[in-house]
Design a protein around this motif. Structure first.
Motif, mmCIF file in Angstrom:
data_model
loop_
_atom_site.group_PDB
_atom_site.id
_atom_site.type_symbol
_atom_site.label_atom_id
_atom_site.label_comp_id
_atom_site.label_asym_id
_atom_site.label_seq_id
_atom_site.Cartn_x
_atom_site.Cartn_y
_atom_site.Cartn_z
ATOM 1 N N GLY A 125 119.706 25.201 4.251
ATOM 2 C CA GLY A 125 120.405 24.960 5.505
ATOM 3 C C GLY A 125 119.643 23.943 6.333
ATOM 4 N N VAL A 126 120.378 23.065 6.992
ATOM 5 C CA VAL A 126 119.758 22.001 7.787
ATOM 6 C C VAL A 126 120.343 22.038 9.195
ATOM 7 N N GLY A 127 119.492 22.211 10.176
ATOM 8 C CA GLY A 127 119.900 22.101 11.572
ATOM 9 C C GLY A 127 119.493 20.728 12.089
ATOM 10 N N PHE A 128 120.451 19.969 12.670
ATOM 11 C CA PHE A 128 120.173 18.559 13.001
ATOM 12 C C PHE A 128 120.894 18.175 14.288
ATOM 13 N N ASP A 129 120.128 17.607 15.240
ATOM 14 C CA ASP A 129 120.733 17.120 16.481
ATOM 15 C C ASP A 129 120.515 15.632 16.686
ATOM 16 N N GLY A 130 120.121 14.940 15.612
ATOM 17 C CA GLY A 130 119.900 13.499 15.695
ATOM 18 C C GLY A 130 118.482 13.137 16.075
ATOM 19 N N SER A 131 117.874 13.967 16.898
ATOM 20 C CA SER A 131 116.486 13.729 17.307
ATOM 21 C C SER A 131 115.512 14.615 16.559
ATOM 22 N N SER A 132 115.943 15.839 16.256
ATOM 23 C CA SER A 132 115.074 16.820 15.605
ATOM 24 C C SER A 132 115.815 17.498 14.467
ATOM 25 N N ILE A 133 115.033 18.137 13.591
ATOM 26 C CA ILE A 133 115.610 18.758 12.410
ATOM 27 C C ILE A 133 114.786 19.982 12.015
ATOM 28 N N PHE A 134 115.450 20.981 11.441
ATOM 29 C CA PHE A 134 114.744 22.100 10.828
ATOM 30 C C PHE A 134 115.503 22.516 9.569
ATOM 31 N N PHE A 135 114.822 23.273 8.706
ATOM 32 C CA PHE A 135 115.395 23.691 7.432
ATOM 33 C C PHE A 135 115.340 25.212 7.323
ATOM 34 N N VAL A 136 116.351 25.779 6.680
ATOM 35 C CA VAL A 136 116.441 27.222 6.488
ATOM 36 C C VAL A 136 116.600 27.508 5.003
ATOM 37 N N GLN A 137 115.804 28.443 4.496
ATOM 38 C CA GLN A 137 115.896 28.827 3.096
ATOM 39 C C GLN A 137 115.720 30.334 2.947
ATOM 40 N N TYR A 138 116.216 30.830 1.821
ATOM 41 C CA TYR A 138 116.037 32.230 1.463
ATOM 42 C C TYR A 138 115.009 32.262 0.348
ATOM 43 N N PRO A 139 113.846 32.863 0.569
ATOM 44 C CA PRO A 139 112.743 32.718 -0.388
ATOM 45 C C PRO A 139 112.973 33.488 -1.684
ATOM 46 N N GLN A 140 112.458 32.934 -2.764
ATOM 47 C CA GLN A 140 112.432 33.662 -4.025
ATOM 48 C C GLN A 140 111.325 34.705 -3.963
ATOM 49 N N ARG A 141 111.572 35.844 -4.563
ATOM 50 C CA ARG A 141 110.584 36.913 -4.544
ATOM 51 C C ARG A 141 110.137 37.222 -5.962
ATOM 52 N N LYS A 142 108.881 37.573 -6.081
ATOM 53 C CA LYS A 142 108.331 37.854 -7.403
ATOM 54 C C LYS A 142 108.994 39.071 -8.038
#
Length: 300
Positions: A125-142
């Motif tokens: 997932g990518v959150g973007f407002d043109g000036s800033s950005i963040f990423f969202v992920q669901y981690p893999q588990r052992k």
């Protein structure tokens, strides 16, 4: 405004950042940003072979029944949530976009009937407002993944200015869409005996070995037989006819082909495949953004 996509990943990322700066000079609404950025992304995606059409403001048919919201843009495994230009300067906008992305990603995963968490692990997932950005992920588990998706496990990166470094991260995720994940399941499906390429390649190798083999090929083949004779002993030289026929059927090779020649051809095919995959990965890391070793090899 289109950008030139030739060059290294670093160069393309720099061009993407510069293009976004131009967009931000006139963008006033979320829609302005989305339209402008997606137009810039279009030649980038085409240059790296991403054939899937982006799905704007809609989930898959199955996901619609799970989540009522609509993501701004879906490019395969990357879901982008656009916000009004500069919206993330207000901290309250960040958790809102984060929750939206969790909802979209969860809906897409739950729409898959088999292994939803496996799909969720590959979504970004990518959150973007043109000036800033963040990423969202669901981690893999052992350990074995739980049957239900735990929304508390989603990980959000820190908010970063949209710099060339962040642009490279986004481009890396997008480029991954052009290639299957290197899992045993996908490799077997694309290159295994039930694929189109494996029977064709193995048949060609077996035919070449029988009718066009050079002295160098004979040396390799004889050495291979010697090593397998050591490993498997007498069983290797007295292979049962029915087993040889089964291997011939699996790869679509004529029944008259010698079993050892056929097995050598199968091993040669997979050895070549592994070398091509390794070369492709090295090329992706060391060469230009759009370069594919295998593509150049087949079109040179």
């Amino acid at each position: 405004m289109d950008i030139e996509v030739q060059g290294s990943l670093v160069q393309v990322a720099d061009k993407l950042v510069n293009s976004v700066r131009e967009i931000m000079r006139t963008a006033r609404t979320e829609e302005d940003l989305r339209i402008g950025f997606e137009k810039v992304l279009d030649p980038v995606l085409k240059s790296i072979g991403v054939e899937s059409e982006p799905r704007y403001e809609r989930l898959s048919a199955e996901a619609k029944t799970i989540y009522r919201g609509r993501p701004d843009a879906v490019h395969g495994q990357v879901i982008i949530e656009y916000e009004k230009p500069g919206a993330f300067s207000s901290r309250s906008a960040i958790p809102h976009a984060h929750e939206q992305l969790i909802g979209y990603m969860t809906a897409e995963a739950q729409a898959r009937k088999t292994d939803p968490t496996g799909l969720l692990n590959r979504l970004v997932g990518v959150g973007f407002d043109g000036s800033s950005i963040f990423f969202v992920q669901y981690p893999q588990r052992k350990n074995k993944m739980p049957a239900t998706i735990d929304k508390a496990l989603f990980i959000r990166s820190d908010l970063h200015p949209f710099t060339p470094e962040c642009a490279r991260t986004l481009l890396t995720y997008l480029r991954a869409l052009a290639r299957l994940p290197l899992t045993a399941e996908h490799l077997a499906g694309r290159f295994g005996p039930k694929s189109k390429i494996a029977p064709t390649a193995v048949s060609a190798f077996a035919d070449a070995l029988e009718h066009w083999g050079s002295s160098r090929t004979s040396v390799f083949f004889n050495e291979w037989k010697r090593l397998f004779g050591i490993v498997y002993g007498e069983q290797f030289t007295t292979q049962q006819a029915e087993e040889a026929q089964e291997l011939s059927r699996l790869y679509g090779v004529g029944k008259e082909t010698d079993f050892q020649e056929l097995l050598f051809s199968v091993h040669s095919y997979f050895a070549l495949l592994m070398k091509l995959i390794a070369a492709e990965l090295i090329t992706l890391k060391e060469s230009t953004f759009t370069t594919s070793f295998s593509y150049q090899l087949t079109h040179s």
